[in-house]
Design an enzyme around this catalytic site. Structure first.
Site, PDB file in Angstrom:
ATOM      1  N   CYS A   1       0.922 -10.291  -9.060  1.00 10.70           N
ATOM      2  CA  CYS A   1       1.852 -10.260  -7.920  1.00 10.70           C
ATOM      3  C   CYS A   1       3.149 -10.806  -8.016  1.00 10.70           C
ATOM      4  O   CYS A   1       3.583 -11.855  -8.273  1.00 10.70           O
ATOM      5  CB  CYS A   1       0.979 -11.451  -6.987  1.00 10.70           C
ATOM      6  SG  CYS A   1       1.696 -11.404  -5.062  1.00 10.70           S
TER       7      CYS A   1
ATOM      8  N   CYS B   1      -0.020  10.771  -7.283  1.00  9.69           N
ATOM      9  CA  CYS B   1       0.281  10.294  -5.657  1.00  9.69           C
ATOM     10  C   CYS B   1       1.594   9.700  -5.864  1.00  9.69           C
ATOM     11  O   CYS B   1       2.134   9.714  -4.747  1.00  9.69           O
ATOM     12  CB  CYS B   1      -0.875   9.169  -5.210  1.00  9.69           C
ATOM     13  SG  CYS B   1      -0.800   7.821  -6.245  1.00  9.69           S
TER      14      CYS B   1
ATOM     15  N   CYS C   1      -2.970  -9.606  -1.603  1.00 12.57           N
ATOM     16  CA  CYS C   1      -2.982 -10.729  -2.444  1.00 12.57           C
ATOM     17  C   CYS C   1      -4.105 -11.829  -2.294  1.00 12.57           C
ATOM     18  O   CYS C   1      -3.723 -12.257  -1.208  1.00 12.57           O
ATOM     19  CB  CYS C   1      -1.784 -10.992  -3.389  1.00 12.57           C
ATOM     20  SG  CYS C   1      -1.865 -12.540  -4.296  1.00 12.57           S
TER      21      CYS C   1
ATOM     22  N   CYS D   1      -1.901 -15.355  -2.040  1.00 14.94           N
ATOM     23  CA  CYS D   1      -0.550 -15.166  -1.079  1.00 14.94           C
ATOM     24  C   CYS D   1      -0.849 -14.292   0.138  1.00 14.94           C
ATOM     25  O   CYS D   1       0.028 -14.517   0.970  1.00 14.94           O
ATOM     26  CB  CYS D   1       0.639 -15.244  -1.871  1.00 14.94           C
ATOM     27  SG  CYS D   1       1.166 -13.474  -2.162  1.00 14.94           S
TER      28      CYS D   1
ATOM     29  N   HIS E   1       0.859  -8.082   1.183  1.00 14.58           N
ATOM     30  CA  HIS E   1       0.585  -6.548   1.075  1.00 14.58           C
ATOM     31  C   HIS E   1       0.876  -6.090  -0.271  1.00 14.58           C
ATOM     32  O   HIS E   1       2.011  -6.339  -0.776  1.00 14.58           O
ATOM     33  CB  HIS E   1       1.201  -5.889   2.111  1.00 14.58           C
ATOM     34  CG  HIS E   1       1.026  -4.346   2.156  1.00 14.58           C
ATOM     35  ND1 HIS E   1      -0.092  -4.115   2.633  1.00 14.58           N
ATOM     36  CD2 HIS E   1       1.698  -3.321   1.643  1.00 14.58           C
ATOM     37  CE1 HIS E   1      -0.010  -2.556   2.267  1.00 14.58           C
ATOM     38  NE2 HIS E   1       1.032  -1.966   1.982  1.00 14.58           N
TER      39      HIS E   1
ATOM     40  N   HIS F   1      -3.039   0.310  -0.497  1.00 21.93           N
ATOM     41  CA  HIS F   1      -4.186   0.503  -0.011  1.00 21.93           C
ATOM     42  C   HIS F   1      -5.333   0.944  -1.071  1.00 21.93           C
ATOM     43  O   HIS F   1      -4.822   1.176  -2.203  1.00 21.93           O
ATOM     44  CB  HIS F   1      -4.100   1.651   0.919  1.00 21.93           C
ATOM     45  CG  HIS F   1      -3.293   1.197   2.323  1.00 21.93           C
ATOM     46  ND1 HIS F   1      -1.793   1.263   2.245  1.00 21.93           N
ATOM     47  CD2 HIS F   1      -3.796   0.558   3.395  1.00 21.93           C
ATOM     48  CE1 HIS F   1      -1.680   0.796   3.393  1.00 21.93           C
ATOM     49  NE2 HIS F   1      -2.567   0.413   4.288  1.00 21.93           N
TER      50      HIS F   1
ATOM     51  N   ASP G   1     -10.878   7.978  -3.950  1.00 18.64           N
ATOM     52  CA  ASP G   1     -10.929   9.176  -4.888  1.00 18.64           C
ATOM     53  C   ASP G   1     -10.475   8.825  -6.154  1.00 18.64           C
ATOM     54  O   ASP G   1      -9.708   9.824  -6.947  1.00 18.64           O
ATOM     55  CB  ASP G   1     -10.014  10.305  -4.193  1.00 18.64           C
ATOM     56  CG  ASP G   1      -8.592   9.518  -3.879  1.00 18.64           C
ATOM     57  OD1 ASP G   1      -8.456   8.247  -4.257  1.00 18.64           O
ATOM     58  OD2 ASP G   1      -7.522  10.182  -3.141  1.00 18.64           O
TER      59      ASP G   1
ATOM     60  N   ARG H   1      -9.553   4.052  -5.992  1.00 15.75           N
ATOM     61  CA  ARG H   1      -7.956   4.120  -6.160  1.00 15.75           C
ATOM     62  C   ARG H   1      -7.342   3.088  -5.583  1.00 15.75           C
ATOM     63  O   ARG H   1      -6.929   3.173  -4.312  1.00 15.75           O
ATOM     64  CB  ARG H   1      -7.503   5.585  -5.877  1.00 15.75           C
ATOM     65  CG  ARG H   1      -6.096   5.548  -6.100  1.00 15.75           C
ATOM     66  CD  ARG H   1      -5.437   7.095  -5.985  1.00 15.75           C
ATOM     67  NE  ARG H   1      -5.809   7.753  -4.852  1.00 15.75           N
ATOM     68  CZ  ARG H   1      -4.874   7.892  -4.033  1.00 15.75           C
ATOM     69  NH1 ARG H   1      -3.793   7.536  -3.781  1.00 15.75           N
ATOM     70  NH2 ARG H   1      -5.444   8.520  -2.706  1.00 15.75           N
TER      71      ARG H   1
ATOM     72  N   CYS I   1      -4.043   1.870  -4.701  1.00 13.36           N
ATOM     73  CA  CYS I   1      -2.745   2.688  -4.602  1.00 13.36           C
ATOM     74  C   CYS I   1      -1.747   1.420  -4.162  1.00 13.36           C
ATOM     75  O   CYS I   1      -1.624   1.116  -3.084  1.00 13.36           O
ATOM     76  CB  CYS I   1      -2.677   3.749  -3.678  1.00 13.36           C
ATOM     77  SG  CYS I   1      -1.385   4.710  -3.324  1.00 13.36           S
TER      78      CYS I   1
HETATM   79 ZN    ZN Z   1       0.277 -13.014  -4.470  1.00  8.77          ZN
END
Ligand code: ZN
Length: 172
Positions: free
Chosen positions: A85, A103, A134, A137, A140, A143, A147, A155, A157
């Site tokens: 992270c 993608c 994460c 913390c 974000h 997602h 698939d 996946r 992503c």
């Molecule tokens: Zn983190």
């Protein structure tokens, strides 16, 4: 002569002690919460993160912004190593679980540990998606979709900006 031996012994001891220190990914010196070994959950406000994180990382990690496809630094990276992270240093993914996805974002079929990440329902932009954050913390990361390839068919992503890559052999 004896003094030389003592100095040499001291020198070896000092170098040895430094060599055994766990390494930390560079570039996070102004982030007091950053650790590649501590997994304790952090409770840090966005106001505090805003003072610490680079603007692009803050926008993605704390405001759920998505980087443009095919623009991140890791979407087509296939070097062996580990992804952490970028906000807190938590270990997230191994390159073994990364797969070539068209993608435009780095894609993995599983996290390094089940509890490295947590999942949250995301109904923004009129879509039903599952957000991956994460576990240390709450930042974000991206997602998760159904698939992906075997064995999990998932996946993950992810946004490159939310990740730090460490090549194999770095010693973390
Ligand atoms: Zn983190």
């Amino acid at each position: 002569m004896k003094a030389v031996y003592i100095i040499a012994a001291l020198f070896c001891f000092t170098v040895g002690a430094f060599a055994q220190q766990p390494k930390t990914i560079k570039g996070h010196e102004n982030n007091p919460y950053y650790s590649n070994t501590d997994t304790k959950h952090l409770n840090v406000s966005n106001a505090e993160w805003k003072k610490i994180l680079p603007p692009a990382l803050y926008a993605t990690a704390r405001e759920q912004e998505t980087e443009r496809a095919f623009t991140g630094k890791y979407w087509n990276k296939d070097t062996k190593g580990t992804y952490y992270c970028a906000v807190c240093g938590n270990k997230l993914f191994r390159s073994d679980a990364k797969f070539a996805s068209d993608c435009g974002w780095p894609s993995f079929y599983e996290p390094v540990r089940k509890n490295s990440v947590i999942y949250k329902e995301d109904n923004s932009y009129g879509m039903q998606r599952t957000e991956v954050i994460c576990a240390r913390c709450d930042s974000h990361l991206g997602h998760i979709f159904d698939d992906g390839p075997p064995p999990t068919h998932k996946r993950f992503c992810m946004n490159s900006v939310s990740l730090d890559f460490v090549p194999e052999g770095f010693g973390l």
